[in-house]
Design an enzyme around this catalytic site. Structure first.
Site, PDB file in Angstrom:
ATOM      1  N   ASN A  10       0.835  -1.204   0.000  1.00 37.35           N
ATOM      2  CA  ASN A  10       0.000   0.000   0.000  1.00 37.35           C
ATOM      3  C   ASN A  10       0.863   1.245   0.000  1.00 37.35           C
ATOM      4  O   ASN A  10       1.983   1.232   0.531  1.00 37.35           O
ATOM      5  CB  ASN A  10      -0.892   0.055   1.249  1.00 37.35           C
ATOM      6  N   ALA A  59       3.740  -0.035  11.972  1.00 34.39           N
ATOM      7  CA  ALA A  59       4.684  -1.045  11.461  1.00 34.39           C
ATOM      8  C   ALA A  59       5.550  -1.686  12.536  1.00 34.39           C
ATOM      9  O   ALA A  59       6.448  -2.467  12.214  1.00 34.39           O
ATOM     10  CB  ALA A  59       5.584  -0.486  10.360  1.00 34.39           C
ATOM     11  N   ALA A  60       5.270  -1.442  13.812  1.00 34.62           N
ATOM     12  CA  ALA A  60       6.046  -2.124  14.853  1.00 34.62           C
ATOM     13  C   ALA A  60       5.831  -3.633  14.791  1.00 34.62           C
ATOM     14  O   ALA A  60       6.781  -4.422  14.868  1.00 34.62           O
ATOM     15  CB  ALA A  60       5.656  -1.588  16.225  1.00 34.62           C
ATOM     16  N   GLY A  61       4.572  -4.040  14.632  1.00 33.48           N
ATOM     17  CA  GLY A  61       4.289  -5.468  14.512  1.00 33.48           C
ATOM     18  C   GLY A  61       4.899  -6.070  13.266  1.00 33.48           C
ATOM     19  O   GLY A  61       5.406  -7.197  13.284  1.00 33.48           O
ATOM     20  N   ASP A  62       4.863  -5.331  12.159  1.00 31.67           N
ATOM     21  CA  ASP A  62       5.466  -5.814  10.920  1.00 31.67           C
ATOM     22  C   ASP A  62       6.976  -5.956  11.064  1.00 31.67           C
ATOM     23  O   ASP A  62       7.579  -6.894  10.527  1.00 31.67           O
ATOM     24  CB  ASP A  62       5.146  -4.858   9.771  1.00 31.67           C
ATOM     25  N   ASP A  90       5.890   6.612  17.101  1.00 34.99           N
ATOM     26  CA  ASP A  90       4.894   6.155  16.138  1.00 34.99           C
ATOM     27  C   ASP A  90       4.936   4.633  16.122  1.00 34.99           C
ATOM     28  O   ASP A  90       5.972   4.043  15.810  1.00 34.99           O
ATOM     29  CB  ASP A  90       5.202   6.738  14.752  1.00 34.99           C
ATOM     30  N   ASP A 123       0.929   4.473   1.957  1.00 34.18           N
ATOM     31  CA  ASP A 123       0.361   4.983   3.204  1.00 34.18           C
ATOM     32  C   ASP A 123       0.245   6.505   3.150  1.00 34.18           C
ATOM     33  O   ASP A 123       1.239   7.196   2.872  1.00 34.18           O
ATOM     34  CB  ASP A 123       1.238   4.592   4.395  1.00 34.18           C
TER      35      ASP A 123
END
Length: 313
Positions: A23, A262-265, A259, A25
């Site tokens: 995507n 995208a921490a999980g990514d 922020d 963003d």
């Protein structure tokens, strides 16, 4: 930012294939998240590369893996920019198809002063990934580790997991977004199921808001067939229920969050890179947490993902 120095010396065996979404963003920062029907004045706006597939591929590449990405883009300016960014990370894009009939995926993201976010995704070309495309790119699924999410059609995700399993790959599913239990038969295809607390609750119907409640949800998912379950809990760290061991809570490193996008990514890509290199799961989790913690100290999705050299200082 330049490609990680480590990428030039990555062992060929440390292969990761990511099947998933890309995507553009569109990110707005505001003092707080808006309420329904409310208009707020934003503070800043940025347009950056994202999508769970793209983010996880970049994370794995920056953190030590040789990465192939399987997905779909539109034949538009966003698609060209997304592809160019991935190629700059030395990610193999030969299985990344371009479709003229639809636009590339986009995500509308609002981030508040507490670093929490709200996201709306328009799938666009991501919705065209299907079982036929996975058959065309079957060779890419013979990697050490294959990573999937739920931002592409479910039949494509299932096909990717099934083909990867037949190739003997270690399979990772990040069930995001999850609105309910996975379809019958899916859990047995998954070596590492990695939901956050909201997704774990949706998958099991159990409340998940602490390490103890995450352990109960993980046990249910393990009983259903998932080999290992890792529930991410934000500032509370992760709860890991791995094959043959009791549940272990890994507290999160203490950092000043800017922020959380995208921490999980980042965690998933880092974990995939470590597992592809043969690192033991508990050690791989600690490394992935370190990478995710560093990512939340800066803004953006892919711009926030660290390089391997940063974690070796």
């Amino acid at each position: 930012m330049a490609t990680s120095p480590a990428s030039t010396s990555t062992p060929a065996r440390a292969t990761v294939t990511v099947v998933g979404s890309l995507n553009m963003d569109l990110v707005v920062r505001a003092q707080r998240l808006p309420q329904p029907g409310e208009t707020l004045a934003g503070q800043t706006f940025a347009q950056v590369a994202g999508g769970k597939g793209g983010n996880q591929a970049v994370a794995a590449a920056r953190l030590g893996a040789q990465v192939t990405l399987v997905g779909c883009l539109g034949a538009d300016a966003n698609g060209a920019q997304l592809r160019a960014g991935l190629e700059a990370e030395q990610i193999d894009c030969t299985a990344l198809e371009t479709h003229a009939a639809v636009a590339s995926g986009v995500a509308l993201i609002v981030v508040d002063d507490a670093s929490q976010n709200a996201i709306v995704i328009v799938a666009g070309a991501n919705g065209l990934l299907n079982a036929d495309a996975l058959a065309r790119h079957d060779a890419a699924l013979a990697a050490k580790v294959v990573v999937c999410q739920l931002e592409t059609p479910l039949d494509a995700v299932h096909e990717a997991l099934a083909r990867a399993r037949r190739h003997g790959a270690t399979t990772i599913l990040n069930p995001a977004p999850a609105n309910g239990p996975l379809p019958d038969g899916w859990l047995m295809l998954i070596d590492y199921l990695i939901p956050n607390e909201h997704e774990a609750a949706a998958l099991t119907g159990l409340p998940v808001d602490s390490p103890d409640t995450a352990a109960a949800a993980a046990a249910q998912l393990r009983a259903g067939g998932a080999r290992n379950v890792i529930v991410t809990l934000g500032a509370q760290g992760v709860l890991a229920l791995l094959e043959g061991t009791p549940a272990v809570h890994h507290p999160a490193p203490k950092v000043h969050a800017v922020d959380t996008t995208a921490a999980g990514d980042t965690l998933i890509g880092a974990l995939a890179a470590q597992l592809a290199q043969g690192v033991a799961a508990q050690e791989a989790i600690a490394f992935a947490q370190h990478a995710a913690a560093l990512s939340v100290t800066r803004a953006g999705a892919q711009p926030s993902i660290p390089f391997l050299a940063e974690l070796q200082r």
